[in-house]
Enzyme design. Structure first.
Site, mmCIF file in Angstrom:
data_model
loop_
_atom_site.group_PDB
_atom_site.id
_atom_site.type_symbol
_atom_site.label_atom_id
_atom_site.label_comp_id
_atom_site.label_asym_id
_atom_site.label_seq_id
_atom_site.Cartn_x
_atom_site.Cartn_y
_atom_site.Cartn_z
ATOM 1 N N ASP A 113 14.961 -32.404 26.960
ATOM 2 C CA ASP A 113 16.157 -31.554 26.905
ATOM 3 C C ASP A 113 17.390 -32.384 26.525
ATOM 4 O O ASP A 113 18.246 -32.598 27.362
ATOM 5 C CB ASP A 113 16.326 -30.935 28.307
ATOM 6 C CG ASP A 113 17.392 -29.852 28.381
ATOM 7 O OD1 ASP A 113 17.885 -29.420 27.325
ATOM 8 O OD2 ASP A 113 17.746 -29.438 29.496
ATOM 9 N N GLU A 146 26.123 -28.820 24.864
ATOM 10 C CA GLU A 146 25.324 -27.594 25.023
ATOM 11 C C GLU A 146 25.253 -27.212 26.496
ATOM 12 O O GLU A 146 25.309 -26.050 26.865
ATOM 13 C CB GLU A 146 23.906 -27.828 24.464
ATOM 14 C CG GLU A 146 23.018 -26.575 24.457
ATOM 15 C CD GLU A 146 22.100 -26.444 25.666
ATOM 16 O OE1 GLU A 146 21.539 -25.356 25.843
ATOM 17 O OE2 GLU A 146 21.971 -27.405 26.464
ATOM 18 N N GLU A 147 25.117 -28.231 27.343
ATOM 19 C CA GLU A 147 24.877 -27.980 28.762
ATOM 20 C C GLU A 147 26.126 -27.477 29.485
ATOM 21 O O GLU A 147 27.235 -27.928 29.215
ATOM 22 C CB GLU A 147 24.404 -29.274 29.442
ATOM 23 C CG GLU A 147 23.084 -29.823 28.910
ATOM 24 C CD GLU A 147 21.869 -29.000 29.328
ATOM 25 O OE1 GLU A 147 22.039 -27.902 29.913
ATOM 26 O OE2 GLU A 147 20.745 -29.459 29.067
ATOM 27 N N ASP A 189 14.512 -27.334 20.942
ATOM 28 C CA ASP A 189 14.934 -27.574 22.325
ATOM 29 C C ASP A 189 13.722 -27.560 23.248
ATOM 30 O O ASP A 189 12.770 -26.798 23.022
ATOM 31 C CB ASP A 189 15.947 -26.501 22.760
ATOM 32 C CG ASP A 189 16.873 -26.969 23.888
ATOM 33 O OD1 ASP A 189 16.663 -28.069 24.412
ATOM 34 O OD2 ASP A 189 17.812 -26.226 24.236
ATOM 35 N N HIS A 276 15.663 -29.120 33.816
ATOM 36 C CA HIS A 276 16.816 -29.293 34.713
ATOM 37 C C HIS A 276 16.417 -29.852 36.084
ATOM 38 O O HIS A 276 16.991 -29.469 37.097
ATOM 39 C CB HIS A 276 17.608 -27.985 34.858
ATOM 40 C CG HIS A 276 18.431 -27.680 33.635
ATOM 41 N ND1 HIS A 276 19.319 -26.632 33.572
ATOM 42 C CD2 HIS A 276 18.498 -28.285 32.413
ATOM 43 C CE1 HIS A 276 19.904 -26.610 32.369
ATOM 44 N NE2 HIS A 276 19.403 -27.609 31.655
#
Length: 307
Positions: A113, A146-147, A189, A276
């Site tokens: 990621d 992005e996060e 992704d 995550h």
């Protein structure tokens, strides 16, 4: 040669798979490394900088990296193929918290990621850059921010891609970077783990992007015919998610969809179990999965550009 990107020892992969939260020293280090992989002989490198207020009160510099290879032989109105992934990692420790000490360096690696996706883009480019007769211009975007920092919301996520889509949407149609000239954007992704392996077309049957996805299925099937052993099937011939028009999952392509950009979003469903979590390290990447998916995506990109 895929060795530099393959886990566990690929040097390109290891250079990207470090904590690289937006605004951090690690992020800057990764950006410099990515830039170093592109020879000025073949590529134009642009740092696309946006200063955006972020949830921690101060304005942050968001830097998308845009790397362009102009085809010398392109006549069809300078269309371009875009290959993209995000190069920031998540500040996992701040997830869900309203306040957090941002001077602390994160531990989270984000190998799937999206360190591996960034490494794969570099490998594809090294393999294609010396081709003389490309059918399309070729552009890479390494998205920044992005996060989400605290909670995924429309204002706390997709910082770099929202800014770039907005900027490019205002360009005249005939300018090189206009959104009208994107033939296809391929966004990678969460690729590379042993369990994040089911990819779907998020577009209705017969649409342009669905036909592109079918090409991936065809390439994979042809490769599988040459294998004797039991093999995993990555690209699924399923109707399950075909009604989404690209909107199945919010990601860096989302800000481009209102402008009718065709996007092939290559992300597994369900997400990898390490998503995550601190376990999203190079050890979570499966070498065989990485190698096989890389070959399929490389052949797909090569066919679009060269064959």
């Amino acid at each position: 040669n895929m060795d530099p990107i393959l886990p566990p020892n690929g040097l390109v992969l290891k250079s990207i798979a470090i904590p690289r939260v937006s605004g951090s020293f690690g992020n800057e280090k990764v950006r410099k490394f990515i830039k170093s992989q592109f020879s000025a002989k073949y590529w134009e490198i642009e740092e696309d900088v946006h200063v955006i207020p972020s949830p921690h009160g101060k304005s942050t510099k968001f830097v998308n990296l845009i790397v362009t290879h102009r085809a010398k032989s392109v006549l069809n109105d300078e269309k371009r193929l875009v290959l993209a992934a995000h190069y920031d990692s998540k500040l996992l420790e701040a997830e869900g918290k309203e306040s957090f000490d941002f001077s602390k360096e994160s531990e989270f690696i984000g190998a799937s990621d999206s360190a591996f996706s960034c490494a794969l883009i570099i490998a594809i480019c090294h393999a294609i850059q010396q081709e003389v007769h490309l059918k399309l211009n070729f552009q890479l975007i390494f998205f920044y921010g992005e996060e989400a920092v605290h909670h995924w919301t429309p204002s706390d996520s997709l910082y770099g891609s929202r800014a770039l889509a907005s900027k490019w949407s205002k360009l005249p149609e005939n300018s090189f970077n206009s959104l009208e000239k994107i033939d296809l954007m391929v966004l990678l992704d969460l690729i590379g783990t042993r369990d994040g392996i089911n990819f779907y077309s998020f577009h209705p049957e017969g649409t342009f992007v669905d036909l592109q996805f079918k090409e991936l299925i065809r390439i994979e099937r042809r490769g599988n015919e040459n294998e004797q052993a039991n093999f995993t099937i990555f690209f699924q011939e399923s109707e399950q998610f075909k009604s989404y028009n690209g909107e199945a999952i919010e990601d860096d392509h989302t800000p481009f969809l209102p402008f009718k950009v065709s996007v092939l979003h290559l992300i597994p469903l369900p997400f990898p179990t390490v998503w995550h979590t601190p376990a999203d390290t190079i050890e979570a990447l499966d070498r065989a999965t990485c190698e096989k998916i890389s070959k399929i995506i490389y052949e797909f990109i090569r066919n679009k550009l060269v064959n």
